[in-house]
Write a protein that holds these residues in place. Structure first.
Motif, PDB file in Angstrom:
ATOM      1  N   TYR A 918      21.669 -26.015 -52.672  1.00 26.87           N
ATOM      2  CA  TYR A 918      20.452 -25.662 -53.396  1.00 26.87           C
ATOM      3  C   TYR A 918      20.515 -25.958 -54.896  1.00 26.87           C
ATOM      4  O   TYR A 918      19.480 -26.174 -55.531  1.00 26.87           O
ATOM      5  N   LEU A 919      21.702 -25.983 -55.474  1.00 25.74           N
ATOM      6  CA  LEU A 919      21.801 -26.174 -56.917  1.00 25.74           C
ATOM      7  C   LEU A 919      22.321 -27.544 -57.321  1.00 25.74           C
ATOM      8  O   LEU A 919      22.168 -27.952 -58.477  1.00 25.74           O
ATOM      9  N   LYS A 920      22.936 -28.268 -56.366  1.00 24.86           N
ATOM     10  CA  LYS A 920      23.472 -29.588 -56.690  1.00 24.86           C
ATOM     11  C   LYS A 920      22.884 -30.693 -55.824  1.00 24.86           C
ATOM     12  O   LYS A 920      23.169 -31.873 -56.050  1.00 24.86           O
ATOM     13  N   GLY A 921      22.111 -30.319 -54.821  1.00 22.68           N
ATOM     14  CA  GLY A 921      21.530 -31.336 -53.949  1.00 22.68           C
ATOM     15  C   GLY A 921      22.518 -31.931 -52.977  1.00 22.68           C
ATOM     16  O   GLY A 921      22.312 -33.047 -52.482  1.00 22.68           O
ATOM     17  N   ALA A 922      23.609 -31.219 -52.666  1.00 25.09           N
ATOM     18  CA  ALA A 922      24.594 -31.715 -51.701  1.00 25.09           C
ATOM     19  C   ALA A 922      24.032 -31.585 -50.281  1.00 25.09           C
ATOM     20  O   ALA A 922      22.999 -30.959 -50.041  1.00 25.09           O
ATOM     21  N   LYS A 923      24.738 -32.182 -49.348  1.00 23.37           N
ATOM     22  CA  LYS A 923      24.333 -32.066 -47.951  1.00 23.37           C
ATOM     23  C   LYS A 923      24.542 -30.629 -47.464  1.00 23.37           C
ATOM     24  O   LYS A 923      25.401 -29.917 -47.949  1.00 23.37           O
ATOM     25  N   ALA A 924      23.747 -30.267 -46.465  1.00 24.86           N
ATOM     26  CA  ALA A 924      23.850 -28.915 -45.902  1.00 24.86           C
ATOM     27  C   ALA A 924      24.912 -28.887 -44.815  1.00 24.86           C
ATOM     28  O   ALA A 924      25.092 -29.864 -44.083  1.00 24.86           O
ATOM     29  N   PRO A 925      25.600 -27.766 -44.670  1.00 30.42           N
ATOM     30  CA  PRO A 925      26.556 -27.621 -43.571  1.00 30.42           C
ATOM     31  C   PRO A 925      25.825 -27.258 -42.278  1.00 30.42           C
ATOM     32  O   PRO A 925      24.707 -26.738 -42.295  1.00 30.42           O
ATOM     33  N   VAL A 926      26.503 -27.484 -41.166  1.00 32.74           N
ATOM     34  CA  VAL A 926      25.901 -27.217 -39.861  1.00 32.74           C
ATOM     35  C   VAL A 926      25.511 -25.754 -39.713  1.00 32.74           C
ATOM     36  O   VAL A 926      24.467 -25.433 -39.143  1.00 32.74           O
ATOM     37  N   TRP A 927      26.319 -24.837 -40.233  1.00 32.88           N
ATOM     38  CA  TRP A 927      26.020 -23.414 -40.053  1.00 32.88           C
ATOM     39  C   TRP A 927      24.700 -23.030 -40.713  1.00 32.88           C
ATOM     40  O   TRP A 927      24.023 -22.101 -40.256  1.00 32.88           O
ATOM     41  N   MET A 928      24.318 -23.730 -41.786  1.00 29.87           N
ATOM     42  CA  MET A 928      23.041 -23.437 -42.430  1.00 29.87           C
ATOM     43  C   MET A 928      21.872 -24.085 -41.682  1.00 29.87           C
ATOM     44  O   MET A 928      20.751 -23.568 -41.709  1.00 29.87           O
ATOM     45  N   VAL A 929      22.153 -25.185 -41.018  1.00 31.54           N
ATOM     46  CA  VAL A 929      21.077 -25.921 -40.331  1.00 31.54           C
ATOM     47  C   VAL A 929      20.824 -25.342 -38.942  1.00 31.54           C
ATOM     48  O   VAL A 929      19.685 -25.044 -38.570  1.00 31.54           O
ATOM     49  N   ASN A 930      21.891 -25.157 -38.173  1.00 33.92           N
ATOM     50  CA  ASN A 930      21.737 -24.758 -36.770  1.00 33.92           C
ATOM     51  C   ASN A 930      22.330 -23.390 -36.432  1.00 33.92           C
ATOM     52  O   ASN A 930      22.202 -22.937 -35.294  1.00 33.92           O
ATOM     53  N   GLY A 931      22.969 -22.739 -37.418  1.00 36.46           N
ATOM     54  CA  GLY A 931      23.647 -21.487 -37.117  1.00 36.46           C
ATOM     55  C   GLY A 931      24.868 -21.734 -36.241  1.00 36.46           C
ATOM     56  O   GLY A 931      25.257 -22.883 -35.980  1.00 36.46           O
ATOM     57  N   ILE A 932      25.485 -20.691 -35.769  1.00 33.56           N
ATOM     58  CA  ILE A 932      26.598 -20.788 -34.827  1.00 33.56           C
ATOM     59  C   ILE A 932      26.236 -19.937 -33.610  1.00 33.56           C
ATOM     60  O   ILE A 932      26.224 -18.698 -33.693  1.00 33.56           O
ATOM     61  N   PRO A 933      25.903 -20.537 -32.486  1.00 31.36           N
ATOM     62  CA  PRO A 933      25.555 -19.757 -31.283  1.00 31.36           C
ATOM     63  C   PRO A 933      26.725 -18.877 -30.848  1.00 31.36           C
ATOM     64  O   PRO A 933      27.896 -19.221 -31.064  1.00 31.36           O
ATOM     65  N   ALA A 934      26.416 -17.766 -30.224  1.00 39.27           N
ATOM     66  CA  ALA A 934      27.463 -16.850 -29.746  1.00 39.27           C
ATOM     67  C   ALA A 934      28.406 -17.543 -28.776  1.00 39.27           C
ATOM     68  O   ALA A 934      29.600 -17.213 -28.710  1.00 39.27           O
ATOM     69  N   THR A 935      27.883 -18.521 -28.053  1.00 35.57           N
ATOM     70  CA  THR A 935      28.735 -19.240 -27.098  1.00 35.57           C
ATOM     71  C   THR A 935      29.795 -20.084 -27.796  1.00 35.57           C
ATOM     72  O   THR A 935      30.784 -20.480 -27.188  1.00 35.57           O
ATOM     73  N   GLU A 936      29.570 -20.382 -29.081  1.00 37.47           N
ATOM     74  CA  GLU A 936      30.520 -21.193 -29.842  1.00 37.47           C
ATOM     75  C   GLU A 936      31.369 -20.364 -30.799  1.00 37.47           C
ATOM     76  O   GLU A 936      32.171 -20.910 -31.556  1.00 37.47           O
ATOM     77  N   LYS A 937      31.159 -19.062 -30.783  1.00 42.02           N
ATOM     78  CA  LYS A 937      31.900 -18.191 -31.693  1.00 42.02           C
ATOM     79  C   LYS A 937      33.408 -18.311 -31.440  1.00 42.02           C
ATOM     80  O   LYS A 937      33.856 -18.214 -30.310  1.00 42.02           O
ATOM     81  N   GLY A 938      34.156 -18.524 -32.506  1.00 44.48           N
ATOM     82  CA  GLY A 938      35.602 -18.676 -32.385  1.00 44.48           C
ATOM     83  C   GLY A 938      36.042 -20.058 -31.968  1.00 44.48           C
ATOM     84  O   GLY A 938      37.238 -20.331 -31.873  1.00 44.48           O
ATOM     85  N   ARG A 939      35.064 -20.937 -31.696  1.00 41.21           N
ATOM     86  CA  ARG A 939      35.387 -22.319 -31.298  1.00 41.21           C
ATOM     87  C   ARG A 939      35.034 -23.294 -32.416  1.00 41.21           C
ATOM     88  O   ARG A 939      35.706 -24.304 -32.603  1.00 41.21           O
ATOM     89  N   THR A 940      33.960 -23.004 -33.107  1.00 40.18           N
ATOM     90  CA  THR A 940      33.537 -23.862 -34.209  1.00 40.18           C
ATOM     91  C   THR A 940      33.024 -22.991 -35.340  1.00 40.18           C
ATOM     92  O   THR A 940      32.534 -21.881 -35.109  1.00 40.18           O
ATOM     93  N   TRP A 941      33.151 -23.487 -36.579  1.00 44.91           N
ATOM     94  CA  TRP A 941      32.770 -22.695 -37.749  1.00 44.91           C
ATOM     95  C   TRP A 941      31.590 -23.304 -38.509  1.00 44.91           C
ATOM     96  O   TRP A 941      31.074 -22.701 -39.418  1.00 44.91           O
ATOM     97  N   GLY A 942      31.198 -24.528 -38.150  1.00 49.06           N
ATOM     98  CA  GLY A 942      29.998 -25.108 -38.730  1.00 49.06           C
ATOM     99  C   GLY A 942      30.120 -25.562 -40.166  1.00 49.06           C
ATOM    100  O   GLY A 942      29.122 -25.649 -40.881  1.00 49.06           O
ATOM    101  N   PHE A 943      31.326 -25.887 -40.620  1.00 51.35           N
ATOM    102  CA  PHE A 943      31.498 -26.341 -42.001  1.00 51.35           C
ATOM    103  C   PHE A 943      31.097 -27.806 -42.199  1.00 51.35           C
ATOM    104  O   PHE A 943      30.928 -28.268 -43.331  1.00 51.35           O
ATOM    105  N   GLU A 944      30.953 -28.556 -41.098  1.00 48.04           N
ATOM    106  CA  GLU A 944      30.660 -29.989 -41.212  1.00 48.04           C
ATOM    107  C   GLU A 944      29.315 -30.184 -41.909  1.00 48.04           C
ATOM    108  O   GLU A 944      28.345 -29.469 -41.653  1.00 48.04           O
ATOM    109  N   LEU A 945      29.259 -31.199 -42.770  1.00 47.57           N
ATOM    110  CA  LEU A 945      28.024 -31.495 -43.485  1.00 47.57           C
ATOM    111  C   LEU A 945      27.146 -32.422 -42.658  1.00 47.57           C
ATOM    112  O   LEU A 945      27.639 -33.255 -41.896  1.00 47.57           O
TER     113      LEU A 945
END
Length: 950
Positions: A918-945
């Motif tokens: 929001y302040l630098k115009g960088a790409k958004a991470p997956v967790w902000m775009v799609n969230g982390i479904p409960a089925t993926e909890k502990g398997r993925t953290w969504g840090f990928e841009l």
């Protein structure tokens, strides 16, 4: 022309230097160093200090300050110097990686790598290491003597059957860290080897199956208790006293039992301890107090449950502390009502489990449950005259008068007792309670009430001639003369405030406190905001400003630095150190003052630094301390006069490889005309021709920390200022003062105006400003985004958004109701919900959520013990329904401020990604775009841009 070329060359070299420096990244945290404990040998020749890493192995450094010889010990900690300054002993922790791997493999406690003991000869620098040591002790005085208790041998540990009990650690009052041993399968703890060493002559002796031990003050006596062993019948059970000079061993108690609380008198000749020899299966144990002297062959029972003076159905408490008076004539100890044994005939699953909340309860049920273990172990102070030919105990406290403190180190003919009995319910909304204070005669138990319904603080003078107290309701300091019962107000003739001049909470302001007393209770030294005043406790002499008003004239706050932990009062000829804070420049330093003359305090040093407290060598004028500021990592120094300082350490040399930052004080005027100030942090490579995004971080007042060092670290919740500054952000930390009833508006007044003031600078990008706050700061973030659109992004940690629902909620960590926060303290409403509901609604962001246009992340953890996490849920679900960009982070089983390091690391990355987007115009991470479904909890953290947008 030459000067211009030189200047341009300087600019070029400087810019290249900055350009070569890296921004901080999230991988730097673990290895970042901090100064740990610091200590000088009694003779002042040796300095010892720890340098710790955030995650990893610490280092212990020992330096001879005259010969400059050194000894560095990897993973050394908890160092003690021998009284004669000839030896140092310390624990050596296992390698961090070894402990980590053992935890990964889920090894049992006994199979984990244990601490070793290091013994350093300071003359030869020879180092001896002893493996698997549970605890160690040295006497306070005397020769270089050492006793240490070994842990279970590994082979024994492997044969032990699992008990399902995780061993705990306990820090004893002498500083010893003890790993509490697992019981065996039958619940009995079997001791281990106790090794005694005379480090000077090499004498060594081993005692078997020991569980507890203690030296007397001069080290001539070593007492210990042995459990014996079913496998080894040759070792007797009981309590034994070892004469370390003669090498003789005396049996004090023969046979099995549980014995603890070994306490010697000041001279070390007389000894008492607790003991019980009840059958193992008996739930409620019968404790006695044992006594021994040089004339006794064995320990005798001094106090049992049949002694005269013991109240009916009361007994000696096994959880009470034993204390001799300084003169050794009296013994203070604890008694308690005899507990009711559990009914073993009851079937667990056939009985109801419930808590009953009664309106007459002194404390709410959550607080009772929180303090249950403490209350079950509660003991009540009693006393016995040790040499009385007709033994009789005098109970000094009871269930209605439960608290008491010794006076004149126990030598006085009375103790100072207090109670809030009958006034406890009001703590629900006041945060405290009114207390009555009594003098209780140690010969008769007679109680004399001296202060009634006090909201304040009370203490006795060192010699016990006066009781000094502060009354918050009158802002007065008073003395009660024990001999005459006369009450004198000390500050009645003065217009100076001795209470917090900046108090902005709807409660009476607190006192600045007491510095010290002078010898024989002749004077007491009390602080105002800046200076130190001398008062005659009988009021016969007029008060004198000991620092001559020099502090107030120069906006310097003087505070007495106590460098001798055993001193009880000041000598009038004594010169004292004054730790000094400049309220204008925010600098720290040291002044010196002879309390017997009328001179102004003498400046020794003032710096753009923050100082730790001084640790003095016992027998000489030498001090060890650390200092640093935002740009300089704190390092360890020694000095004899604080003018000349010798630097010993060099922490975080890697910092010079990173783009760091600067901290400067900024000032502005608010819309209502209030003078305001705060801190502005800039990147080291700051370029005034560029535009920078900015994050405002706030709580209440932070500007006094202008020269505080802030390590890059995964924080519990606050903004990681060094990280953001290093990565091209400005960070602004404004101070906030509050108007009663309007905390939200007050935040607007100071934060928004401070930001607007900074936006006037061309190098601030006014369209890219974020705000971040935690807890009270999180509330202010939530409030601000309902009142203005000036912020491009917001991060709100553990916020209260609905004061109407939070008002009656619980602080589960303490078991307290939240009403007091709104009526008396931080939330600053100053009235009940039913008296002024309009203020609760106005200050509740929940009711204005439709106004929000700022993207926001909320942290609300489900084990938060301070702010109910449903407050975050209310904010999240409201904004979600309104279609606002909102995310909520719930760190499972986490507290108000994150405790687990892996969670702290996680939130740093998410916070960086959020603000970067929001302040630098960088790409958004997956967790902000799609969230982390409960089925993926502990398997993925969504840090990928991703190129997608939230």
């Amino acid at each position: 022309m030459l000067q211009r070329l030189t200047f341009l060359l300087f600019l070029f070299i400087t810019s290249v230097s900055f350009a070569q420096k890296k921004p901080l990244n999230h991988s730097v945290y673990d290895s970042w160093e901090a100064v740990g404990s610091k200590l000088l040998s009694n003779n002042g020749l040796w300095a010892a200090y720890n340098i710790n890493k955030q995650e990893g192995d610490a280092m212990l450094y020992l330096t001879n300050l005259m010969a400059n010889s050194k000894l560095n010990v990897a993973r050394g900690t908890n160092l003690q110097f021998s009284s004669d300054s000839k030896y140092a002993v310390f624990a050596i922790k296992p390698l961090y990686q070894d402990t980590r791997q053992a935890r990964i493999k889920k090894k049992k406690a006994d199979d984990m790598t244990k601490d070793s003991l290091g013994i350093a000869n300071l003359g030869s620098l020879d180092l001896v290491k002893v493996p698997r040591v549970k605890s160690y002790k040295m006497p306070q005085e005397g020769a270089s003597l050492l006793a240490y208790l070994l842990d279970k041998p590994v082979d024994t540990a492997k044969k032990a059957k699992p008990t399902g009990i995780t061993p705990a650690t306990e820090k004893k009052e002498d500083g010893t860290l003890v790993i509490l041993q697992e019981p065996d399968t039958k619940g009995k703890i079997e001791g281990t080897d106790l090794i005694f060493k005379n480090l000077i002559n090499g004498t060594t002796r081993t005692f078997k199956y020991v569980t507890d031990y203690s030296f007397n003050k001069n080290g001539k006596q070593l007492i210990f208790t042995s459990t014996g062993s079913k496998k080894d019948k040759s070792v007797p059970m009981g309590v034994f006293l070892y004469d370390t000079e003669k090498g003789s061993l005396k049996t004090l108690v023969n046979g099995k039992g549980n014995f603890s609380g070994f306490t010697f008198n000041e001279e070390g000749e007389y000894l008492v301890f607790l003991g019980e020899r009840s059958p193992e299966k008996k739930e409620i144990k019968d404790f006695n107090i044992y006594y021994n002297s040089p004339t006794l062959d064995t320990a005798q029972i001094l106090v049992d449950n049949e002694i005269k003076g013991m109240p009916a159905k009361w007994s000696v408490s096994g959880d009470g502390k034993l204390n001799f008076s300084k003169d050794g004539n009296k013994l203070y100890f604890g008694i308690a009502p005899i507990k009711t044994p559990k009914d073993t005939t009851l079937i667990d699953f056939e009985n109801a489990k419930l808590d009953i909340w009664g309106y007459k309860d002194d404390y709410l049920q959550p607080m009772q449950l929180k303090n249950l273990d403490r209350d079950l172990k509660k003991s009540y102070l009693s006393v016995i005259e040790v040499f009385n030919s007709e033994p009789r105990i005098i109970p000094l406290t009871d269930t209605k008068l439960p608290e008491a403190g010794l006076v004149a180190e126990g030598n006085a003919a009375f103790v100072l007792a207090s109670t809030d009995y009958g006034n406890r319910i009001q703590s629900q909304w006041s945060g405290g309670s009114l207390r009555d204070y009594y003098l209780v005669d140690t010969k008769t138990g007679t109680k004399k009430k001296i202060i009634e319904n006090l909201y304040g603080q009370v203490m006795s003078s060192p010699s016990g001639k006066y009781i000094l107290y502060f009354d918050k309701k009158t802002a007065g300091w008073y003395t009660y003369n024990v001999l005459t019962a006369k009450v004198t107000q000390l500050n009645s003739s003065l217009n100076v405030k001795f209470v917090d001049e900046e108090n902005d909470m709807p409660d009476e302001p607190s006192a600045y406190g007491v510095a010290a007393w002078t010898e024989d209770d002749k004077a007491v030294l009390i602080y105002d905001r800046y200076d130190i005043w001398e008062f005659a406790p009988d009021g016969k002499n007029a008060p004198e400003n000991l620092t001559n008003g020099f502090g107030r004239q120069n906006k310097l706050t003087f505070r007495y630095e106590k460098t001798d932990p055993e001193s009880r009062f000041l000598d009038k000829k004594q010169s004292i150190w004054l730790k000094t804070f400049n309220n204008v420049t925010k600098e720290y330093g040291w002044y010196k003052k002879n309390i017997g003359n009328n001179n102004n305090p003498e400046l020794v040093i003032m710096e753009k630094m923050s100082y730790s407290n001084l640790v003095k060598a016992k027998d000489t004028e030498r001090y060890i301390f650390d200092k640093g500021n935002y740009a300089k990592s704190p390092d360890v120094y020694v000095s004899t006069d604080m003018k000349t300082q010798v630097k010993l350490s060099n922490t975080n040399p890697q910092q010079q490889d990173y783009n760091w930052g600067t901290a400067e004080l900024v000032k502005w005027t608010t819309p209502k005309g209030y003078a305001a100030e705060g801190i502005l942090y800039k990147p080291e490579n700051f370029d005034p021709t560029k535009k920078y995004p900015m994050i405002a971080y706030f709580y209440e007042k932070l500007s006094d920390g202008l020269y505080a060092y802030q390590a890059p670290a995964p924080t519990p919740s606050r903004l990681n200022i060094p990280y953001f500054v290093s990565n091209g952000y400005l960070v602004f930390a404004p101070d906030i003062s509050y108007e009663e009833g309007y905390p939200g508006r007050s935040a607007e007044e100071y934060i928004n105006s401070g930001v607007e003031s900074l936006k006037k600078n061309s190098w601030v990008d006014g369209s890219k400003i974020g705000i971040q706050g935690q807890s009270w700061g999180g509330y202010q973030v939530a409030h601000l985004i309902t009142r203005t659109d000036m912020y491009a992004a917001a991060w709100s940690g553990a916020p209260v958004v609905n004061m109407t629902s939070a008002y009656g909620g619980m602080r589960w960590e303490s078991g307290m109701n939240r009403q007091f926060q709104y009526e008396k303290t931080q939330s600053r409403i100053g009235a009940t919900l039913w008296d002024k509901p309009e203020l609760y609604i106005e200050n509740s962001p929940l009711f204005k959520l439709p106004n929000v246009k700022t993207p926001v992340v909320i942290m609300a953890n489900d084990a938060d013990g301070a702010v109910p996490w449903y407050q975050g849920i209310e904010m999240y679900t409201g904004l979600r329904r309104l279609g606002k960009p909102v995310w909520m982070l719930n760190y499972n089983n986490e507290a108000h401020n994150l405790i687990q390091r892996q969670n702290r690391k996680d939130i740093q990355i998410r916070e960086q990604q959020f603000f970067d987007y929001y302040l630098k115009g960088a790409k958004a991470p997956v967790w902000m775009v799609n969230g982390i479904p409960a089925t993926e909890k502990g398997r993925t953290w969504g840090f990928e841009l991703t190129d997608e947008k939230p």
